[in-house]
Write an enzyme that holds these catalytic residues in place. Sequence first.
Site, PDB file in Angstrom:
ATOM      1  N   ARG A 189      -2.537  11.403   5.871  1.00  0.00           N
ATOM      2  CA  ARG A 189      -2.732  10.037   6.383  1.00  0.00           C
ATOM      3  C   ARG A 189      -2.257   9.004   5.374  1.00  0.00           C
ATOM      4  O   ARG A 189      -2.547   9.089   4.193  1.00  0.00           O
ATOM      5  CB  ARG A 189      -4.213   9.792   6.694  1.00  0.00           C
ATOM      6  CG  ARG A 189      -4.495   8.363   7.131  1.00  0.00           C
ATOM      7  CD  ARG A 189      -5.939   8.141   7.495  1.00  0.00           C
ATOM      8  NE  ARG A 189      -6.846   8.228   6.371  1.00  0.00           N
ATOM      9  CZ  ARG A 189      -7.008   7.300   5.433  1.00  0.00           C
ATOM     10  NH1 ARG A 189      -6.262   6.202   5.454  1.00  0.00           N
ATOM     11  NH2 ARG A 189      -7.896   7.451   4.466  1.00  0.00           N
TER      12      ARG A 189
ATOM     13  N   GLU B 125      -6.530   2.124  -3.097  1.00  0.00           N
ATOM     14  CA  GLU B 125      -5.084   2.085  -3.283  1.00  0.00           C
ATOM     15  C   GLU B 125      -4.596   0.648  -3.477  1.00  0.00           C
ATOM     16  O   GLU B 125      -3.524   0.412  -4.026  1.00  0.00           O
ATOM     17  CB  GLU B 125      -4.426   2.694  -2.046  1.00  0.00           C
ATOM     18  CG  GLU B 125      -3.091   3.320  -2.258  1.00  0.00           C
ATOM     19  CD  GLU B 125      -2.773   4.244  -1.087  1.00  0.00           C
ATOM     20  OE1 GLU B 125      -1.720   4.033  -0.490  1.00  0.00           O
ATOM     21  OE2 GLU B 125      -3.570   5.144  -0.801  1.00  0.00           O
TER      22      GLU B 125
ATOM     23  N   ARG C 281      -0.473   9.569  -0.456  1.00  0.00           N
ATOM     24  CA  ARG C 281      -1.609  10.072  -1.216  1.00  0.00           C
ATOM     25  C   ARG C 281      -1.482  11.529  -1.634  1.00  0.00           C
ATOM     26  O   ARG C 281      -1.902  11.910  -2.723  1.00  0.00           O
ATOM     27  CB  ARG C 281      -2.887   9.860  -0.401  1.00  0.00           C
ATOM     28  CG  ARG C 281      -3.257   8.405  -0.301  1.00  0.00           C
ATOM     29  CD  ARG C 281      -4.409   8.157   0.638  1.00  0.00           C
ATOM     30  NE  ARG C 281      -4.790   6.743   0.587  1.00  0.00           N
ATOM     31  CZ  ARG C 281      -5.757   6.229   1.326  1.00  0.00           C
ATOM     32  NH1 ARG C 281      -6.422   6.988   2.180  1.00  0.00           N
ATOM     33  NH2 ARG C 281      -6.060   4.945   1.222  1.00  0.00           N
TER      34      ARG C 281
ATOM     35  N   PHE D  66       0.860  -1.189   0.000  1.00  0.00           N
ATOM     36  CA  PHE D  66       0.000   0.000   0.000  1.00  0.00           C
ATOM     37  C   PHE D  66       0.893   1.235   0.000  1.00  0.00           C
ATOM     38  O   PHE D  66       2.049   1.176   0.445  1.00  0.00           O
ATOM     39  CB  PHE D  66      -0.895   0.005   1.256  1.00  0.00           C
ATOM     40  CG  PHE D  66      -2.360   0.103   0.954  1.00  0.00           C
ATOM     41  CD1 PHE D  66      -3.061  -0.987   0.470  1.00  0.00           C
ATOM     42  CD2 PHE D  66      -3.056   1.286   1.146  1.00  0.00           C
ATOM     43  CE1 PHE D  66      -4.421  -0.914   0.202  1.00  0.00           C
ATOM     44  CE2 PHE D  66      -4.402   1.377   0.881  1.00  0.00           C
ATOM     45  CZ  PHE D  66      -5.096   0.268   0.402  1.00  0.00           C
TER      46      PHE D  66
ATOM     47  N   GLN E  17      -7.334  15.424   3.166  1.00  0.00           N
ATOM     48  CA  GLN E  17      -6.683  14.579   2.163  1.00  0.00           C
ATOM     49  C   GLN E  17      -7.553  14.391   0.926  1.00  0.00           C
ATOM     50  O   GLN E  17      -8.744  14.099   1.030  1.00  0.00           O
ATOM     51  CB  GLN E  17      -6.383  13.208   2.762  1.00  0.00           C
ATOM     52  CG  GLN E  17      -5.652  12.279   1.818  1.00  0.00           C
ATOM     53  CD  GLN E  17      -5.268  10.985   2.486  1.00  0.00           C
ATOM     54  OE1 GLN E  17      -6.058  10.036   2.517  1.00  0.00           O
ATOM     55  NE2 GLN E  17      -4.079  10.930   3.058  1.00  0.00           N
TER      56      GLN E  17
ATOM     57  N   LEU F  60     -14.492   5.955  -4.531  1.00  0.00           N
ATOM     58  CA  LEU F  60     -13.088   5.585  -4.373  1.00  0.00           C
ATOM     59  C   LEU F  60     -12.727   4.323  -5.134  1.00  0.00           C
ATOM     60  O   LEU F  60     -13.472   3.347  -5.140  1.00  0.00           O
ATOM     61  CB  LEU F  60     -12.792   5.378  -2.885  1.00  0.00           C
ATOM     62  CG  LEU F  60     -11.345   5.601  -2.468  1.00  0.00           C
ATOM     63  CD1 LEU F  60     -10.940   7.036  -2.713  1.00  0.00           C
ATOM     64  CD2 LEU F  60     -11.192   5.262  -0.988  1.00  0.00           C
TER      65      LEU F  60
ATOM     66  N   HIS G  94      -7.791  11.889  -2.034  1.00  0.00           N
ATOM     67  CA  HIS G  94      -7.331  10.580  -2.498  1.00  0.00           C
ATOM     68  C   HIS G  94      -7.100  10.668  -3.999  1.00  0.00           C
ATOM     69  O   HIS G  94      -7.925  11.213  -4.731  1.00  0.00           O
ATOM     70  CB  HIS G  94      -8.380   9.512  -2.184  1.00  0.00           C
ATOM     71  CG  HIS G  94      -7.874   8.110  -2.320  1.00  0.00           C
ATOM     72  ND1 HIS G  94      -7.559   7.550  -3.538  1.00  0.00           N
ATOM     73  CD2 HIS G  94      -7.629   7.146  -1.388  1.00  0.00           C
ATOM     74  CE1 HIS G  94      -7.138   6.303  -3.350  1.00  0.00           C
ATOM     75  NE2 HIS G  94      -7.171   6.037  -2.058  1.00  0.00           N
TER      76      HIS G  94
ATOM     77  N   HIS H 284     -11.369  13.204   0.417  1.00  0.00           N
ATOM     78  CA  HIS H 284     -11.488  11.869   1.001  1.00  0.00           C
ATOM     79  C   HIS H 284     -11.478  11.819   2.520  1.00  0.00           C
ATOM     80  O   HIS H 284     -12.325  11.156   3.114  1.00  0.00           O
ATOM     81  CB  HIS H 284     -10.348  11.005   0.453  1.00  0.00           C
ATOM     82  CG  HIS H 284     -10.323   9.604   0.977  1.00  0.00           C
ATOM     83  ND1 HIS H 284     -11.415   8.763   0.909  1.00  0.00           N
ATOM     84  CD2 HIS H 284      -9.328   8.885   1.579  1.00  0.00           C
ATOM     85  CE1 HIS H 284     -11.112   7.607   1.445  1.00  0.00           C
ATOM     86  NE2 HIS H 284      -9.854   7.638   1.873  1.00  0.00           N
TER      87      HIS H 284
END
Length: 594
Positions: free
Chosen positions: A408, A254, A285, A119, A239, A251, A241, A366
Site C-alpha cells: 500500500r 511518512e 514503504r 509522500f 506491510q 509510527l 512501515h 503496520h
Amino acid sequence: MANVKTHTFDAVIVGAGGAGLMAALYASRSANVAVLSKLYPTRSHTGAAQGGVGAALGNMEEDHWEWHAYDTVKGSDYLADQDAVDVLCKEAIDVVIEMEHMGLPFDRFPNGRISQRRFGGHTNNETQKPVMRACHAADRTGHMILQTLYQQCIKHNVNFYDEYQVVDLIRVGDQVRGVIAIEIATGDFHIFHSKAVMFATGGWGRCWEVTSNAHSLTGDGAAICLRRGIPLQDMEFFQFHPTGIFKLGILITEGVRGEGGVLINSEGERFMKRYAPTIKDLASRDVVSRAIYLEVKAGRGIGGKNYVHLDITPETVNHYFEEDGEKRRIDRDYIEAKLPDIADFTRTYLGVDPVKEPMPVQPTAHYAMGGIPTDVDGRILLNANKDILNGMYAAGECACVSVHGANRLGTNSLTDLVVFGRRAGKHMAEYVQTAPLEPLPDNVADDIIARFERIRNNTGSVKPYELRQQMQRAMTEGVSVFRTEETINEALEKLQQLREAYGSIQVEDKSKQFNSDLLEAWELGCLLELAEVTAVSAVARQESRGGHARDDFPERDDEKWLKHTLCHKDADGTYRLTYKPVTLGRYEPKPRVY
C-alpha cells in the site's frame, strides 16, 4: 436465549473507524443503522493515522487522478485490481472536498486551498519527481477524520452501541441475518438482527512483536468471517512501515520525509540513494523497509543496533517552504507547526527532540493489504467466481478490494476508508429497501455462549499472554520483512503447537463485568488463526512481490504468481488455497524503478 437481548435494525456496522462511520453516515440517510464498536468511536485506530489522505487535487502543482492510479498500481507491485484502483483515485477528489464541507479542518496553502505534502511513492508521472498529493491536518489527519465523521453521525441520529464486542456472525446459507456481541460492561450477550451487516474492524498487526497497531487490533472481523466460510485474500502481504519508533513501534509518519526528513545510517550516509536513486527517501514503504533491514544486516545500524536515524533537524535538511511569498529554510517553528504530534511522541517516548537530534527508527508491522474479499461496493465475495454473500459487506483495512495489492502507498489507507466506506454505505441503504428481514435460527447464540464458557471455565494452566508472546516471536522471526521457506515452515510448526496449547489456556478472571481477561483470551484465538493463514499463504507464494519478500525466491514472477491468493478454512480446521486472476487495465506489469 431467554436471557439474551435481541435488537432489530435494517443494517448493522461493526467498527467505528473511518470506514464504519462513513458507511453509517450514508446508510443512515434511508435506513435504521446501528454501529457496534468494542471501543468508544473516537478511540478507533483511524485516529492514529498521521500524515494525510491521498487525492490528486493539484492545488499547488499539476496532478491527475490517473497519475495517482498509476502510482497505486506500481506501488502494489501490479497486484492491485486496476478497475478498483480507478474508483479509489477518481472518487478520492470528491470525498476529500466533501469532508472539508463537513467541517474537517485541513491545513491551508496561502491561497486558501487545502494544503498538500509529498509522500512516498506519489509522483509526477512525466518527470518521476515527488508530487504534493497528501491532504493533511498537521500530523493528526486520521484523528480529524474520525472526529468529523463521528459528529456528522451524531447529527444524523446514527445508533451507537459503544463497548459492544462482536464475537459471531449469523449466517444462514448465502445470506446473513445479523451478529452476536458481548456488552463489555455487563458480560451479557446481545443479538443484533438485521438485513445487512458490514465489518469495518481493522487489521491484525498484533500478530508481530513490534507493531504500530493498537492493542485492540486483533483481527476479530476477519477471523469471524473465516470461521463462517468466507475466505481471506492475499494474507501473505503485510506491510512493515519503515519508520516505527525503535522498540515501541509507534509510527513516525511518512510526512516527516515528505517535509524533507532523511534516513541516515551509522556512517552518516543518506543510504536511500543506493536503493531508490530517483526518489530516494520517498520510495514506497516496502522498498524503504527492506533498505533499512539490509543496512542493519550489513552492520550499519546505529551503534551496532537494529535501527537507523530519521533526521529532520534544520542543520541536516536542505528543505525550503514558502511563507508570505518568500522562500524560507525549514526551522523549529515549521517543524512544530507541521509535525506537532511526532515531536511530542519522540520527546515523550524517546527523550529525543527532533529539532535538535535524529530519531531512532526501525520497520514496524503496520498494515494488512489482504483481508476479506469484496467488490467496489463493499459486498463480500465467497470464491474466485466472485459469488456474493447477500447482505454482507466489509470496508477498510479488514477488507481486500484489492486496491493495495502487494504493497500500500502511504495516504491510501485513509483514502480507502472514506471512498469504499461511502460506497458500501450507499449500497447497503439500497439493499435493505427491498431485502426481507428473514427470521433468526433457533438458539442462534448457544454455540458462541458455550465457547466463551469453555474459555472462562477451562482448567488448563497455559497463560494467554505467554501464548501471545510466543506467537509474536514466531511471526517476527519467520514471517517478517524477509522470509524463506525454512523460516515460514518453522513459524508454521510453532503456530500449530500454539493452536493446540490454546485449548489449555487458563483465564483467572471468572467474572462477567468488564472481563478483559476473557475477551483478550478470545482475541488471541483470532490472532492465532490469522497468523497461521498468513504463514500458509506466504509459504505457497514462491516469489518476491511488494510486502512479501522471499530470500529464496528474490524475483517477482508474473508468469506464475500474478494472481490473488484465497485461503479457505475447511470444516476439519485445515486451510486450503485457491487463486483468482488480477484485474489488469491500462498498466501492464513492469519492473518497479524509483
